[in-house]
Design a protein around this motif. Structure first.
Motif, PDB file in Angstrom:
ATOM      1  N   TYR A  56       0.547 -12.808  -2.936  1.00  0.00           N
ATOM      2  CA  TYR A  56       1.362 -11.923  -2.763  1.00  0.00           C
ATOM      3  C   TYR A  56       0.828 -10.611  -3.486  1.00  0.00           C
ATOM      4  O   TYR A  56       0.047 -10.720  -4.817  1.00  0.00           O
ATOM      5  N   LEU A  57       1.241  -9.535  -3.307  1.00  0.00           N
ATOM      6  CA  LEU A  57       0.846  -8.244  -3.652  1.00  0.00           C
ATOM      7  C   LEU A  57       1.958  -7.486  -4.308  1.00  0.00           C
ATOM      8  O   LEU A  57       2.934  -7.358  -3.337  1.00  0.00           O
ATOM      9  N   LEU A  58       2.200  -7.450  -5.523  1.00  0.00           N
ATOM     10  CA  LEU A  58       3.524  -6.651  -5.992  1.00  0.00           C
ATOM     11  C   LEU A  58       3.173  -5.390  -6.696  1.00  0.00           C
ATOM     12  O   LEU A  58       2.409  -5.321  -7.627  1.00  0.00           O
ATOM     13  N   GLY A  59       3.753  -4.310  -6.294  1.00  0.00           N
ATOM     14  CA  GLY A  59       3.474  -2.722  -6.894  1.00  0.00           C
ATOM     15  C   GLY A  59       4.470  -2.661  -7.996  1.00  0.00           C
ATOM     16  O   GLY A  59       5.740  -3.033  -7.720  1.00  0.00           O
ATOM     17  N   THR A  60       4.155  -1.770  -8.970  1.00  0.00           N
ATOM     18  CA  THR A  60       5.034  -1.701 -10.201  1.00  0.00           C
ATOM     19  C   THR A  60       5.077  -0.183 -10.389  1.00  0.00           C
ATOM     20  O   THR A  60       4.149   0.799  -9.869  1.00  0.00           O
ATOM     21  N   PHE A  61       5.954   0.203 -11.578  1.00  0.00           N
ATOM     22  CA  PHE A  61       6.034   1.879 -11.563  1.00  0.00           C
ATOM     23  C   PHE A  61       5.689   2.031 -13.136  1.00  0.00           C
ATOM     24  O   PHE A  61       6.145   3.048 -13.673  1.00  0.00           O
ATOM     25  N   HIS A  62       5.243   1.075 -13.940  1.00  0.00           N
ATOM     26  CA  HIS A  62       4.928   1.175 -15.414  1.00  0.00           C
ATOM     27  C   HIS A  62       6.076   1.701 -16.024  1.00  0.00           C
ATOM     28  O   HIS A  62       7.146   1.075 -16.242  1.00  0.00           O
ATOM     29  N   THR A  63       6.196   2.626 -16.625  1.00  0.00           N
ATOM     30  CA  THR A  63       7.117   3.068 -17.678  1.00  0.00           C
ATOM     31  C   THR A  63       8.438   3.359 -16.902  1.00  0.00           C
ATOM     32  O   THR A  63       9.457   3.636 -17.329  1.00  0.00           O
ATOM     33  N   SER A  64       8.325   3.853 -15.682  1.00  0.00           N
ATOM     34  CA  SER A  64       9.594   4.229 -14.634  1.00  0.00           C
ATOM     35  C   SER A  64      10.544   2.972 -14.807  1.00  0.00           C
ATOM     36  O   SER A  64      11.434   3.170 -14.141  1.00  0.00           O
ATOM     37  N   HIS A  65       9.905   1.752 -15.016  1.00  0.00           N
ATOM     38  CA  HIS A  65      10.906   0.493 -14.864  1.00  0.00           C
ATOM     39  C   HIS A  65      11.985   0.874 -16.093  1.00  0.00           C
ATOM     40  O   HIS A  65      13.098  -0.019 -15.851  1.00  0.00           O
ATOM     41  N   PHE A  66      11.770   1.690 -16.896  1.00  0.00           N
ATOM     42  CA  PHE A  66      12.924   1.789 -18.076  1.00  0.00           C
ATOM     43  C   PHE A  66      13.752   3.064 -17.479  1.00  0.00           C
ATOM     44  O   PHE A  66      14.667   2.983 -18.457  1.00  0.00           O
ATOM     45  N   ASN A  67      13.677   3.422 -16.382  1.00  0.00           N
ATOM     46  CA  ASN A  67      14.646   4.660 -15.974  1.00  0.00           C
ATOM     47  C   ASN A  67      15.653   3.989 -15.011  1.00  0.00           C
ATOM     48  O   ASN A  67      15.553   3.378 -14.017  1.00  0.00           O
ATOM     49  N   LYS A  68      16.803   3.739 -15.372  1.00  0.00           N
ATOM     50  CA  LYS A  68      18.005   3.083 -14.420  1.00  0.00           C
ATOM     51  C   LYS A  68      17.962   3.567 -12.989  1.00  0.00           C
ATOM     52  O   LYS A  68      18.173   2.920 -12.241  1.00  0.00           O
ATOM     53  N   TRP A  69      17.822   4.952 -12.946  1.00  0.00           N
ATOM     54  CA  TRP A  69      18.157   5.552 -11.639  1.00  0.00           C
ATOM     55  C   TRP A  69      16.604   5.307 -10.507  1.00  0.00           C
ATOM     56  O   TRP A  69      17.052   5.360  -9.169  1.00  0.00           O
ATOM     57  N   VAL A  70      15.774   4.662 -11.040  1.00  0.00           N
ATOM     58  CA  VAL A  70      14.683   4.098 -10.102  1.00  0.00           C
ATOM     59  C   VAL A  70      15.046   2.739  -9.390  1.00  0.00           C
ATOM     60  O   VAL A  70      14.605   2.509  -8.489  1.00  0.00           O
ATOM     61  N   ASN A  71      15.965   2.207 -10.093  1.00  0.00           N
ATOM     62  CA  ASN A  71      16.420   0.775  -9.505  1.00  0.00           C
ATOM     63  C   ASN A  71      15.358  -0.122  -9.408  1.00  0.00           C
ATOM     64  O   ASN A  71      15.403  -1.005  -8.403  1.00  0.00           O
TER      65      ASN A  71
END
Length: 269
Positions: A56-71
């Motif tokens: 499985y390959l899973l992409g992430t957003f680093h610090t943007s995970h802490f922004n509620k609007w990114v969902n």
């Protein structure tokens, strides 16, 4: 006079129709871009390797995970790890610095995933690559880095038994680059049913991994103080490159603010 008014009315109507068309096109394009690059469901893929492993390959957003609007919260990310149920997790961090300094030097989401895995006895491997040389540019990446990341992934897969399930976690930019490399190297894409369910939490209340504060503090200290010393001692580097790496008290204090979220089990800044 009446004809002039009619002409103006037609012009206004045409302008309104034109603007409406532009707006509709913009909405459609933005929707497609969001679904392609920002929708977390588009950042999970599944492959079968030539060694009959399930990757499985899973992409992430680093610090943007802490922004509620990114969902796409840390809870979503850890839920995906839990729901994949991997035998081994590969993360975007450099193995050599872990061996030499015991530090998980990847972005904050990698720290959280690493801590979750170690707290739950899931094996972790590190697959990032990067060096500071005289062409170094901060906060950038290139094809060579992704080539080396894939080489690290491939080498580690060769040490893992058949029929194992591996989860590779990396930033969204690397996600697309690694997808291309997976396909170019004979990985067979597999369909994932109900992708959205992978991001659904199995827990009533969200809690960060117990070990995450200690792991993050070590990483923060490393980048604020240890890494500048490592770079400064490299005799092959120009002074201009070395000058980019200095002890940084402000950075250290700023990064430690994440520990407040960890201790309170809060998802957003």
């Amino acid at each position: 006079m009446t004809s002039i008014i009619k002409k103006k009315s037609k012009i206004i109507k045409r302008i309104f129709i034109g603007l409406s068309i532009v707006l509709i096109v913009a909405i459609v394009v933005l929707g497609l871009l969001w679904n392609r690059y920002l929708n977390k469901n588009s950042l999970l893929k599944k492959f079968e390797t030539t060694q009959n492993q399930e990757v499985y390959l899973l992409g992430t957003f680093h610090t943007s995970h802490f922004n509620k609007w990114v969902n796409y919260s840390m809870e979503d990310l850890l839920s995906a790890v839990q729901n994949v149920q991997p035998d081994v997790v590969f993360i975007e961090a450099r193995e050599q610095y872990f061996k030499d300094y015991g530090v998980v030097d990847g972005p904050i989401d990698m720290t959280v995933v690493y801590s979750h895995c170690t707290d739950n006895d899931i094996a972790v491997e590190m697959i990032d690559w990067g060096v500071v040389d005289n062409s170094f540019k901060p906060n950038t990446t290139n094809d060579k880095r992704d080539d080396m990341i894939f080489a690290n992934i491939d080498n580690k897969l060769n040490t893992i038994p058949e029929n194992s399930k591996i989860l590779v976690v990396c930033g969204s930019g690397h996600f697309y680059e690694q997808t291309k490399r997976f396909l170019n190297n004979g990985f067979e894409p597999l369909k994932i049913q109900n992708k959205a369910t992978y991001f659904e939490s199995q827990d009533v209340d969200f809690k960060y991994p117990v070990s995450v504060e200690a792991v993050w503090k070590k990483r923060t200290y490393f980048y604020a103080y240890t890494y500048p010393d490592i770079v400064g001692q490299d005799k092959t580097l120009d002074k201009n490159i070395k000058s980019k790496f200095k002890h940084n008290d402000v950075f250290y204090q700023q990064q430690l603010e994440y520990c407040d979220l960890f201790s309170k089990n809060e998802l957003y800044k």
